[in-house]
Design an enzyme around this catalytic site. Structure first.
Site, mmCIF file in Angstrom:
data_model
loop_
_atom_site.group_PDB
_atom_site.id
_atom_site.type_symbol
_atom_site.label_atom_id
_atom_site.label_comp_id
_atom_site.label_asym_id
_atom_site.label_seq_id
_atom_site.Cartn_x
_atom_site.Cartn_y
_atom_site.Cartn_z
ATOM 1 N N ARG A 47 0.855 -1.175 0.000
ATOM 2 C CA ARG A 47 0.000 0.000 0.000
ATOM 3 C C ARG A 47 0.899 1.235 0.000
ATOM 4 N NH1 ARG A 47 1.827 1.644 3.972
ATOM 5 N NH2 ARG A 47 0.763 3.616 3.652
ATOM 6 N N GLY A 48 0.255 2.399 -0.164
ATOM 7 C CA GLY A 48 1.018 3.616 -0.382
ATOM 8 C C GLY A 48 1.117 3.841 -1.871
ATOM 9 N N ALA A 49 0.746 5.046 -2.317
ATOM 10 C CA ALA A 49 0.612 5.294 -3.758
ATOM 11 C C ALA A 49 1.862 4.923 -4.564
ATOM 12 C CB ALA A 49 0.216 6.760 -3.991
ATOM 13 N N ARG A 88 -7.211 -0.701 -7.192
ATOM 14 C CA ARG A 88 -7.568 0.385 -6.276
ATOM 15 C C ARG A 88 -7.798 1.635 -7.112
ATOM 16 N NH1 ARG A 88 -4.580 1.140 -0.732
ATOM 17 N NH2 ARG A 88 -6.646 1.984 -0.286
ATOM 18 N N GLN A 192 -2.768 2.297 10.147
ATOM 19 C CA GLN A 192 -1.473 2.316 9.464
ATOM 20 C C GLN A 192 -0.442 3.152 10.209
ATOM 21 O OE1 GLN A 192 -4.430 2.995 7.930
ATOM 22 N NE2 GLN A 192 -4.465 2.259 5.826
ATOM 23 N N ASP A 233 -2.283 10.598 -2.117
ATOM 24 C CA ASP A 233 -2.572 9.586 -3.128
ATOM 25 C C ASP A 233 -2.957 10.196 -4.466
ATOM 26 O OD1 ASP A 233 -2.900 6.551 -1.912
ATOM 27 O OD2 ASP A 233 -3.049 8.127 -0.405
ATOM 28 N N ASN A 243 -5.832 12.181 0.545
ATOM 29 C CA ASN A 243 -4.957 11.360 1.389
ATOM 30 C C ASN A 243 -5.838 10.519 2.305
ATOM 31 O OD1 ASN A 243 -2.207 10.657 2.148
ATOM 32 N ND2 ASN A 243 -2.641 11.648 4.102
ATOM 33 N N LYS A 244 -5.215 9.702 3.116
ATOM 34 C CA LYS A 244 -5.944 8.782 3.993
ATOM 35 C C LYS A 244 -7.012 9.515 4.792
ATOM 36 C CE LYS A 244 -5.510 5.241 4.191
ATOM 37 N NZ LYS A 244 -6.289 4.188 3.476
#
Length: 343
Positions: A47-49, A88, A192, A233, A243-244
């Protein structure tokens, strides 16, 4: 100081740290097919762009086994690209990396495709390493006089190839012993921040303290937080940032308390075809992540659950965006355009 090796490609296998198992267990997942790579991205094993983009690029290479001697039909690689694009929806780096792989598929003779695609994925991976360190250099002066900084979610080595984006300036300063102390939001519902950011910073020897998502405003009011830095992201042409989930309220709180709110992201996280953050597709994830985290049911079955993975922070709440090319101060449509034009 060493950052975790989030992913690598060896012997035609994509090897990922399984981030769903951290911090309790450091283990790896091996992907040998496109379907396994798609599943790993969807389940947040990776995960993470930026890391998603790298993993997807290597995933395309898995469309044809390494020991297959026949010249591959390019349609198999196209099918892999189209499949991985559905893993995603929000992280634009995924589509950026897949577009680069598609260009190789479209422009390379079929007999040369296997080697050319692996070479392109390797370039994407190496460019990300260089990007992380450049963001670290560019962002370090903004945090050089800061004693404590808040971050949200994980935008460190686990989200990229090495130092990350939001954590890169902290790692850069850590090399000289000048890193600020870090407060890490736990980042509900998947934690996270507590599971990943706290793990990797502590592994590197950076002073980090986990707080619940609801504590940041109180700590800002007490003067215990002096700056905020997060990843992204997707960023629009005028500087709106996805973002998250939970990032937007942190930005509002930072604005209210007069604190700088920094975003760190590579230029491939920008979607210059989108002007407004309201147009960014927001991934909606399953109810069980909230209703039954780690298998423990905390929400009655009869009760509805809303689980957007991201929110959008308007550009007017962003003090600066740090990229590998430099710093966009007070981002606007013109400032973002100038940043790309002057590259």
């Amino acid at each position: 100081m060493t950052a975790p090796e989030t992913l690598r490609f060896e012997n035609h296998r994509l090897i990922l740290i399984d981030q769903t198992k951290l911090p309790g267990e450091l283990t790896e997942l091996v992907c040998t097919t496109v379907a396994q790579t798609h599943d790993a991205i969807r389940r947040l094993v990776v995960r993470g762009a930026p890391a998603i983009g790298i993993a997807a690029a290597y995933g395309v290479c898995l469309a044809v086994p390494s020991d297959e001697t026949d010249t591959p039909d390019r349609s198999r690689y196209i099918d892999a690209i189209e499949s991985l694009a559905t893993s995603r929806p929000t992280a634009v780096n995924l589509f950026w990396a897949l577009d680069r792989m598609r260009q190789i598929v479209d422009s390379t003779p079929e007999r040369e495709l296997k080697a050319a695609l692996v070479a392109e994925a390797t370039r994407i991976h190496e460019e990300d390493r260089q990007m992380c360190h450049a963001i670290g250099r560019n962002g370090a002066p903004l945090l050089a006089d800061v004693e404590t900084v808040l971050t949200h979610c994980n935008a460190g080595g686990l989200a990229t190839s090495t130092w990350g984006t939001a954590l890169a300036p902290i790692y850069h300063l850590h090399q000289t012993g000048d890193a600020p102390k870090v407060f890490a939001d736990e980042t509900r519902p998947l934690l996270q921040g507590g599971r990943l950011t706290a793990w990797e910073l502590s592994q590197a020897g950076v002073d980090v303290t986990v707080i619940t998502d609801s504590m940041s405003g109180s700590l800002m009011r007490q003067g215990k937080i002096q700056a905020v830095i997060v990843g992204a992201d997707r960023i629009t042409a005028r500087g709106d940032v996805a973002n998250k989930i939970g990032t937007y309220p942190v930005a509002v709180l930072a604005k209210h308390h007069g604190l700088p709110f920094y975003v760190a992201a590579p230029t491939n996280t920008f979607d210059l075809e989108l002007d407004c953050g309201d147009d960014i597709p927001i991934e909606q994830r399953g109810r069980e992540e909230i209703a039954a985290p780690h298998g423990v049911r905390i929400v009655p079955d009869a009760v509805g659950v809303l689980n957007p993975a991201f929110d959008v922070t308007p550009a007017e709440l962003v003090t600066a965006i740090i990229t590998q090319r430099g710093v966009i101060t007070r981002p606007t449509r013109d400032a973002v355009a100038d940043h790309f034009a002057n590259a």
